[in-house]
Design an enzyme around this catalytic site. Structure first.
Site, PDB file in Angstrom:
ATOM      1  N   TYR A  25       0.761  -1.254  -0.011  1.00 30.28           N
ATOM      2  CA  TYR A  25      -0.186   0.092   0.018  1.00 30.28           C
ATOM      3  C   TYR A  25       0.780   1.121   0.092  1.00 30.28           C
ATOM      4  CZ  TYR A  25      -2.790   3.516   2.191  1.00 30.28           C
ATOM      5  OH  TYR A  25      -3.330   4.815   2.456  1.00 30.28           O
ATOM      6  N   SER A 107      -3.511  12.675   8.576  1.00 24.83           N
ATOM      7  CA  SER A 107      -4.718  12.398   7.451  1.00 24.83           C
ATOM      8  C   SER A 107      -6.219  12.133   7.913  1.00 24.83           C
ATOM      9  CB  SER A 107      -4.342  11.097   6.811  1.00 24.83           C
ATOM     10  OG  SER A 107      -5.331  10.714   5.943  1.00 24.83           O
ATOM     11  N   GLN A 128      -4.931  17.294   7.674  1.00 26.73           N
ATOM     12  CA  GLN A 128      -5.352  17.268   6.252  1.00 26.73           C
ATOM     13  C   GLN A 128      -6.715  16.545   6.075  1.00 26.73           C
ATOM     14  OE1 GLN A 128      -5.635  13.704   4.738  1.00 26.73           O
ATOM     15  NE2 GLN A 128      -6.229  14.610   2.926  1.00 26.73           N
ATOM     16  N   TYR A 130      -9.856  15.294   3.459  1.00 29.04           N
ATOM     17  CA  TYR A 130     -10.308  14.891   2.224  1.00 29.04           C
ATOM     18  C   TYR A 130     -11.727  15.770   2.160  1.00 29.04           C
ATOM     19  CZ  TYR A 130      -6.784  11.772   0.757  1.00 29.04           C
ATOM     20  OH  TYR A 130      -5.620  11.060   0.406  1.00 29.04           O
ATOM     21  N   THR A 156      -6.495  18.575   0.604  1.00 24.42           N
ATOM     22  CA  THR A 156      -5.895  17.705  -0.548  1.00 24.42           C
ATOM     23  C   THR A 156      -6.984  17.994  -1.655  1.00 24.42           C
ATOM     24  OG1 THR A 156      -4.876  16.281   0.988  1.00 24.42           O
ATOM     25  CG2 THR A 156      -5.359  15.453  -1.320  1.00 24.42           C
ATOM     26  N   ARG A 165      -4.132   1.265  -7.750  1.00 19.07           N
ATOM     27  CA  ARG A 165      -2.827   0.645  -7.544  1.00 19.07           C
ATOM     28  C   ARG A 165      -3.188  -0.886  -7.509  1.00 19.07           C
ATOM     29  NH1 ARG A 165      -3.244   4.712  -3.657  1.00 19.07           N
ATOM     30  NH2 ARG A 165      -4.213   3.234  -2.197  1.00 19.07           N
ATOM     31  N   LYS A 252      -3.214  21.210  -1.133  1.00 18.68           N
ATOM     32  CA  LYS A 252      -2.039  20.088  -1.487  1.00 18.68           C
ATOM     33  C   LYS A 252      -2.613  19.366  -2.807  1.00 18.68           C
ATOM     34  CE  LYS A 252      -0.303  15.918   0.361  1.00 18.68           C
ATOM     35  NZ  LYS A 252      -0.880  14.637  -0.003  1.00 18.68           N
ATOM     36  N   HIS A 276       0.603  13.377  -5.419  1.00 13.77           N
ATOM     37  CA  HIS A 276       0.351  12.172  -4.183  1.00 13.77           C
ATOM     38  C   HIS A 276       1.097  11.339  -4.282  1.00 13.77           C
ATOM     39  CE1 HIS A 276      -3.685  11.722  -1.884  1.00 13.77           C
ATOM     40  NE2 HIS A 276      -3.239  10.807  -1.551  1.00 13.77           N
ATOM     41  N   ARG A 279       0.630   8.326  -6.737  1.00  9.59           N
ATOM     42  CA  ARG A 279      -0.693   7.470  -6.506  1.00  9.59           C
ATOM     43  C   ARG A 279      -1.724   7.739  -7.285  1.00  9.59           C
ATOM     44  NH1 ARG A 279       0.859   4.837  -1.629  1.00  9.59           N
ATOM     45  NH2 ARG A 279      -0.972   4.790  -0.895  1.00  9.59           N
TER      46      ARG A 279
HETATM   47  C1  LIG Z   1       0.813   4.936   2.144  1.00 19.60           C
HETATM   48  C2  LIG Z   1       0.536   6.425   1.453  1.00 19.60           C
HETATM   49  C3  LIG Z   1      -0.754   7.002   1.938  1.00 19.60           C
HETATM   50  C4  LIG Z   1      -1.126   8.183   1.928  1.00 19.60           C
HETATM   51  N1  LIG Z   1      -2.377   8.817   2.271  1.00 19.60           N
HETATM   52  C5  LIG Z   1      -2.678  10.155   1.958  1.00 19.60           C
HETATM   53  C6  LIG Z   1      -3.762  10.873   2.463  1.00 19.60           C
HETATM   54  O1  LIG Z   1      -4.350  10.007   3.288  1.00 19.60           O
HETATM   55  N2  LIG Z   1      -3.962  11.967   2.192  1.00 19.60           N
HETATM   56  C7  LIG Z   1      -3.125  12.912   1.542  1.00 19.60           C
HETATM   57  O2  LIG Z   1      -3.404  13.929   1.442  1.00 19.60           O
HETATM   58  N3  LIG Z   1      -2.216  12.232   1.123  1.00 19.60           N
HETATM   59  C8  LIG Z   1      -1.812  10.908   1.253  1.00 19.60           C
HETATM   60  N4  LIG Z   1      -0.482  10.421   0.624  1.00 19.60           N
HETATM   61  C9  LIG Z   1       0.161  11.157  -0.304  1.00 19.60           C
HETATM   62  C10 LIG Z   1       1.269  11.955   0.804  1.00 19.60           C
HETATM   63  O3  LIG Z   1       0.896  12.746   1.497  1.00 19.60           O
HETATM   64  C11 LIG Z   1       2.547  12.754  -0.036  1.00 19.60           C
HETATM   65  O4  LIG Z   1       1.942  13.297  -1.019  1.00 19.60           O
HETATM   66  C12 LIG Z   1       3.373  11.592  -0.667  1.00 19.60           C
HETATM   67  O5  LIG Z   1       3.709  10.311   0.048  1.00 19.60           O
HETATM   68  C13 LIG Z   1       4.812  12.162  -1.184  1.00 19.60           C
HETATM   69  O6  LIG Z   1       5.523  11.464  -1.693  1.00 19.60           O
HETATM   70  P1  LIG Z   1       6.791  10.424  -1.024  1.00 19.60           P
HETATM   71  O7  LIG Z   1       6.077   9.318  -0.453  1.00 19.60           O
HETATM   72  O8  LIG Z   1       7.599  10.050  -1.933  1.00 19.60           O
HETATM   73  O9  LIG Z   1       7.626  11.314   0.145  1.00 19.60           O
HETATM   74  C14 LIG Z   1      -0.340   9.080   0.896  1.00 19.60           C
HETATM   75  C15 LIG Z   1       0.906   8.527   0.370  1.00 19.60           C
HETATM   76  C16 LIG Z   1       1.198   7.417   1.021  1.00 19.60           C
HETATM   77  C17 LIG Z   1       2.676   6.584   0.464  1.00 19.60           C
END
Ligand SMILES: Cc1cc2nc3c(=O)[nH]c(=O)nc-3n(C[C@H](O)[C@H](O)[C@H](O)COP(=O)(O)O)c2cc1C
Length: 389
Positions: A25, A107, A128, A130, A156, A165, A252, A276, A279
């Site tokens: 994940y 989050s 954060q 949503y 976000t 994914r 964001k 993100h 993702r």
């Molecule tokens: C496992 C995972 C869960 C995430 N969940 C959220 C989330 O709940 N809310 C959000 O705004 N971004 C989420 N993100 C994005 C992160 O806030 C961030 O933008 C991203 O991890 C940055 O890239 P990096 O992991 O390469 O540092 C998530 C990222 C990952 C890896």
């Protein structure tokens, strides 16, 4: 005890300790994962100018983000289900951030609730949001974050619809994990994770369960989440949300200069240049490549932050020297958390600060506000020569 010298060391331990479902994940991007990979690899294209015989005594990595003092320009990014990477994960990560002196962002999709994290920390954290279709729920979330004295609201914008994914579908991702033969076989090899998890009651989405009618079991919860993101979110709604929050608002998921201008127009205090973590829209530019054009468009009028692909203090330095006021780490802190709990997050932050500090010194700079493009060697066509249409 292994000697940890870099983020990759933590990542290796993390992969051994955490169940495959939650490891995948974290360690995945959408579809082909091109953007996920390039977020990391594009940092390597930028090189550094070595400078010598510059007084490097009395250095400091201290700076500020949206008016808050930070020990270095790095915040912990919002990461959903952090409490599945380690028991009570959000509380552990928030405590490590607090001790270190950097912001922690909780989050909406956390396991530990807003109130729970507030009760186990002593400094304000960031929340954060949503944007969900259920407006009452969104208003209540904002009110709860205010009540918990959160000091910034991070909204976000790049997840109105979920990027796919592949591994999450194949693994049947859920919190808590469904016990199938394959998850049980995997869990049998991750016993230290399992023992810790048995010792906590925090195993569901703490900001949702008990706060939304009709959501009780994991199945109804997962379908509520997947159907609830607000497809109709537009800049008018963002403006209204902005006005509901008295303190700093950070938008964001900005990856385009036009959207950066719109963020400025609705009164945001900062934007996060972000895809993100690769993702969502696979095939989008890496964050570091998108940064310069966004800085050119709005950099003198709004604080510009960046996340995506940061795995070292050198990456932080590159983003800040290009013009970002701050950065966020997502996976880099999750590796630490999954590997060694709160101590692992502290170790990740220590590693990054040391790398940032040493790199600053070898580039002939002593303070964060002295970092500028002059210390970087950026390929002439770094952003790429693209045309739309
Ligand atoms: C496992 C995972 C869960 C995430 N969940 C959220 C989330 O709940 N809310 C959000 O705004 N971004 C989420 N993100 C994005 C992160 O806030 C961030 O933008 C991203 O991890 C940055 O890239 P990096 O992991 O390469 O540092 C998530 C990222 C990952 C890896």
């Amino acid at each position: 005890m292994p000697v940890i010298t870099n983020i990759d060391d933590l990542k290796r331990i993390y992969a051994r300790r955490v169940p495959r479902m939650f490891h995948d994940y974290c360690e995945s991007g959408s579809w082909t994962e091109q953007t996920f990979r390039e977020n990391v690899s594009d940092f390597d294209l930028i090189r550094l100018r070595q400078r010598v015989a510059v007084d490097m005594a009395d250095r400091s990595t201290a700076s500020s983000m949206v008016g808050e003092d930070v020990a270095m320009p790095v915040a912990l990014a919002p990461v959903g289900m952090t409490g599945m990477q380690a028991a009570d994960g959000e509380i552990k990560a928030a405590r490590a951030a607090e001790r270190f002196g950097v912001p922690f962002t909780l989050s909406t999709m956390s396991i530990c609730s807003i109130e729970d994290v507030a009760a186990h920390t002593s400094k304000p954290f960031w929340f954060q949001l949503y944007v969900m279709q259920d407006e009452d729920y969104v208003d209540r979330l904002i009110a709860r974050a205010k009540e918990a004295k959160c000091s910034a609201l991070v909204i976000t914008l790049d997840l109105q619809i979920l990027g796919q994914r592949h591994k999450d579908l194949k693994n049947g991702l859920s919190a808590p994990p469904k016990l199938t033969l394959s998850t049980m076989a995997d869990l049998a090899t991750k016993w230290s994770w399992g023992l810790e998890m048995l010792g906590t009651k925090r195993r569901q989405f703490g900001n949702i369960v008990g706060h939304v009618k009709g959501v009780s079991d994991p199945a109804s919860l997962m379908s509520w989440i997947n159907e609830q993101f607000d497809l109709t979110l537009d800049w008018d709604k963002v403006k209204k949300l902005r006005d509901k929050w008295d303190g700093p608002v950070i938008l964001k998921g900005i990856l385009d200069a036009e959207d950066a201008k719109a963020a400025l127009a609705v009164g945001a205090d900062a934007i996060v240049v972000s895809n993100h973590g690769g993702r969502q829209l696979d095939g989008a530019l890496s964050s570091i490549r998108a940064l310069p054009s966004i800085l050119d468009a709005v950099g003198d009028r709004i604080e510009v932050h960046l996340d995506g692909g940061i795995r070292s203090g050198q990456d932080v330095l590159k983003a800040v020297a290009l013009g970002a006021k701050g950065t966020y780490i997502g996976r880099a802190f999750v590796y630490g958390l999954g590997a060694m709990g709160q101590k692992g997050v502290s170790t990740a932050l220590d590693v990054i600060r040391k790398e940032l500090d040493t790199t600053m010194a070898l580039c002939g700079r002593r303070r964060v506000d002295e970092l500028d493009r002059d210390i970087l060697l950026v390929p002439r066509d770094f952003e790429g020569t693209w045309q739309t249409g």
